[in-house]
Design an enzyme around this catalytic site. Structure first.
Site, short mmCIF file in Angstrom:
data_model
loop_
_atom_site.label_atom_id
_atom_site.label_comp_id
_atom_site.label_asym_id
_atom_site.label_seq_id
_atom_site.Cartn_x
_atom_site.Cartn_y
_atom_site.Cartn_z
N LYS A 158 9.28 8.00 -1.40
CA LYS A 158 8.74 9.28 -1.88
C LYS A 158 9.79 10.38 -1.93
O LYS A 158 9.75 11.24 -2.80
CB LYS A 158 7.54 9.73 -1.03
CG LYS A 158 6.30 8.89 -1.28
CD LYS A 158 5.04 9.57 -0.75
CE LYS A 158 3.80 8.76 -1.13
NZ LYS A 158 2.58 9.28 -0.52
N LYS A 179 4.00 -1.77 -7.34
CA LYS A 179 2.65 -1.56 -6.81
C LYS A 179 1.79 -0.74 -7.77
O LYS A 179 2.30 0.19 -8.40
CB LYS A 179 2.81 -0.81 -5.48
CG LYS A 179 1.61 -0.78 -4.61
CD LYS A 179 1.89 -0.02 -3.32
CE LYS A 179 2.02 1.46 -3.56
NZ LYS A 179 2.00 2.28 -2.34
N LYS A 191 -1.26 5.62 -7.69
CA LYS A 191 -1.90 6.81 -8.24
C LYS A 191 -0.95 7.62 -9.10
O LYS A 191 -1.37 8.34 -10.00
CB LYS A 191 -2.35 7.73 -7.10
CG LYS A 191 -3.52 7.23 -6.31
CD LYS A 191 -3.72 8.15 -5.10
CE LYS A 191 -4.97 7.79 -4.34
NZ LYS A 191 -5.01 8.43 -3.02
P1 AMP Z 1 -3.37 6.12 -0.80
O1 AMP Z 1 -3.66 6.10 -2.25
O2 AMP Z 1 -1.90 5.99 -0.53
O3 AMP Z 1 -4.03 7.21 -0.03
O4 AMP Z 1 -3.99 4.77 -0.25
C1 AMP Z 1 -5.33 4.63 0.17
C2 AMP Z 1 -5.59 3.21 0.60
O5 AMP Z 1 -5.45 2.32 -0.53
C3 AMP Z 1 -4.60 2.70 1.65
O6 AMP Z 1 -5.29 1.85 2.55
C4 AMP Z 1 -3.62 1.91 0.84
O7 AMP Z 1 -2.99 0.90 1.59
C5 AMP Z 1 -4.51 1.31 -0.23
N1 AMP Z 1 -3.74 1.01 -1.45
C6 AMP Z 1 -3.04 1.90 -2.20
N2 AMP Z 1 -2.45 1.28 -3.25
C7 AMP Z 1 -2.81 -0.04 -3.15
C8 AMP Z 1 -2.51 -1.20 -3.94
N3 AMP Z 1 -1.76 -1.13 -5.02
N4 AMP Z 1 -3.04 -2.39 -3.54
C9 AMP Z 1 -3.81 -2.46 -2.43
N5 AMP Z 1 -4.12 -1.41 -1.66
C10 AMP Z 1 -3.63 -0.21 -1.99
#
Ligand code: AMP
Ligand code: TRP
Length: 359
Positions: free
Chosen positions: A119, A221, A224
């Site tokens: 990041k 990956k 968002k």
């Molecule tokens: P975040 O969007 O970083 O707040 O992630 C929220 C949750 O979604 C966390 O548990 C992440 O590990 C999961 N997560 C985010 N991106 C992925 C992805 N590409 N595949 C699986 N889990 C994800």
């Protein structure tokens, strides 16, 4: 085995574009855990402001996204009556415990965090201090409830290892004081038995969607913040958009293999098979038993129909819930009040353990 009361905690950042990876890697699994556990699910708004304002969008966007993520939890089946749903900033004790953890965690530990390196990018001098210390706040989110299990995607594994390291160092550093105050659980530390205040939290990571990849590049990956909207399926996408994104998903020209080994060198195929498996609560082997030998011209439409059937109801429920922001706000307020009671009980102990005078 620790004697700590089982408790599940997890969180999602309100930073826009909630996607299929968030759903399959995290939220869908939270819903399953509700059956047999007490759960606390949190919109982690304080984490959202760690990057530049141009990334998180400013106050109006943060409020909108916080409500949207909360609506997604509810639409996916999180039960805010039996369990606790709230936004992090309402419960001041998270930030208070994070300060103590800032003084427990070592610079070297945080310097190894790959998410910070990703990041912050090349311009590390210009990254916020909060982005660097963010894993300490994440550890505080979890440990302020002494949570034992944390369901997340694979990308959070390193942060959960750090959470265990912080808990362990706190327990060891304050072991005598914890024992003197009678606040500990007897736990093993190597060959020794120590009096621990915090549990060593278990990550709950796994299944076919622990790490969903971009639909445009099977080595990246699903995220968002990817500038290409075609790279991800958003939870609010309509059926036509979902179908189009799956149709356009990058693949190779071979038919699907009939066993897992055949997916090893084909990240895009592996990803789509994983999505199918997660949406049907099966595993990749079983998907390959049904589709092995088939072309993507057969598999993709089947996957698109499945994704539309599973995600459509969630999207319409999200819209229905979001139409009444008063309801979402009331859920977060009530959840925050319940969470505060639990968090304050922990902080009273922590203040005593550390030696902060209080009434
Ligand atoms: P975040 O969007 O970083 O707040 O992630 C929220 C949750 O979604 C966390 O548990 C992440 O590990 C999961 N997560 C985010 N991106 C992925 C992805 N590409 N595949 C699986 N889990 C994800
Ligand atoms: N760091 C997590 C992410 O980026 C979000 C998060 C913050 C979290 N605090 C948490 C997840 C506590 C689980 C438990 O996805």
């Amino acid at each position: 085995m620790s004697m700590f009361e089982p408790l599940v905690f997890s969180g999602v950042q309100p930073t826009g574009n909630l996607h299929l990876g968030n759903y399959l890697g995290a939220i869908k699994r939270w819903v399953a855990l509700q059956e047999n556990h007490n759960c606390i699910y949190c919109v982690v708004d304080q984490h959202a402001i760690t990057q530049a304002m141009s990334v998180w969008g400013g106050p109006a966007e943060l409020m909108r996204n916080t409500r949207e993520v909360a609506a997604a939890f509810l639409a996916a089946g999180v039960d805010p009556q039996k369990h606790i749903v709230f936004n992090q900033s309402r419960v001041r004790q998270h930030a208070e415990l994070a300060w103590v953890f800032n003084c427990v965690a070592r610079m070297g530990w945080l310097s190894r965090m790959t998410q910070f390196k990703d990041k912050a990018g090349k311009d590390r001098e210009n990254a916020s201090v909060g982005l660097f210390t963010y894993p300490n706040l994440m550890a505080a989110d979890i440990l302020v409830y002494r949570a034992t299990h944390v369901p997340v995607g694979e990308d959070q594994k390193q942060h959960l290892e750090l959470t265990r390291d912080i808990a362990q160092k706190f327990n060891v550093d304050f072991s005598d004081r914890i024992a003197e105050l009678g606040l500990g659980m007897e736990t093993k530390s190597g060959d020794e038995t120590i009096s621990s205040y915090f549990p060593l939290t278990e990550p709950v990571i796994g299944g076919p969607a622990a790490r969903l990849m971009s639909l445009r590049d099977g080595t990246k990956k699903m995220s968002k913040s990817d500038p290409s909207d075609l790279s991800r399926i958003n939870l609010i996408d309509d059926p036509d958009t979902i179908s189009k994104k799956i149709r356009k998903a990058k693949t190779d020209s071979e038919p699907l293999p009939s066993d897992l080994e055949g997916l090893a060198t084909r990240p895009e195929a592996d990803n789509l098979v994983g999505i199918y498996a997660a949406l049907t609560d099966t595993d990749k082997e079983s998907v390959l038993r049904d589709f092995g030998g088939q072309q993507f011209s057969v598999f993709k439409p089947a996957l698109a129909d499945l994704a539309v059937a599973k995600l459509g109801p969630i999207a319409s429920e999200m819209r229905r819930i979001s139409a009444d922001p008063g309801y979402v706000d009331a859920v977060l307020k009530q959840g925050g009040e319940r969470a505060s009671v639990l968090a304050e009980a922990t902080m009273r102990d922590v203040r005593d353990i550390v030696g902060f005078l209080q009434d």
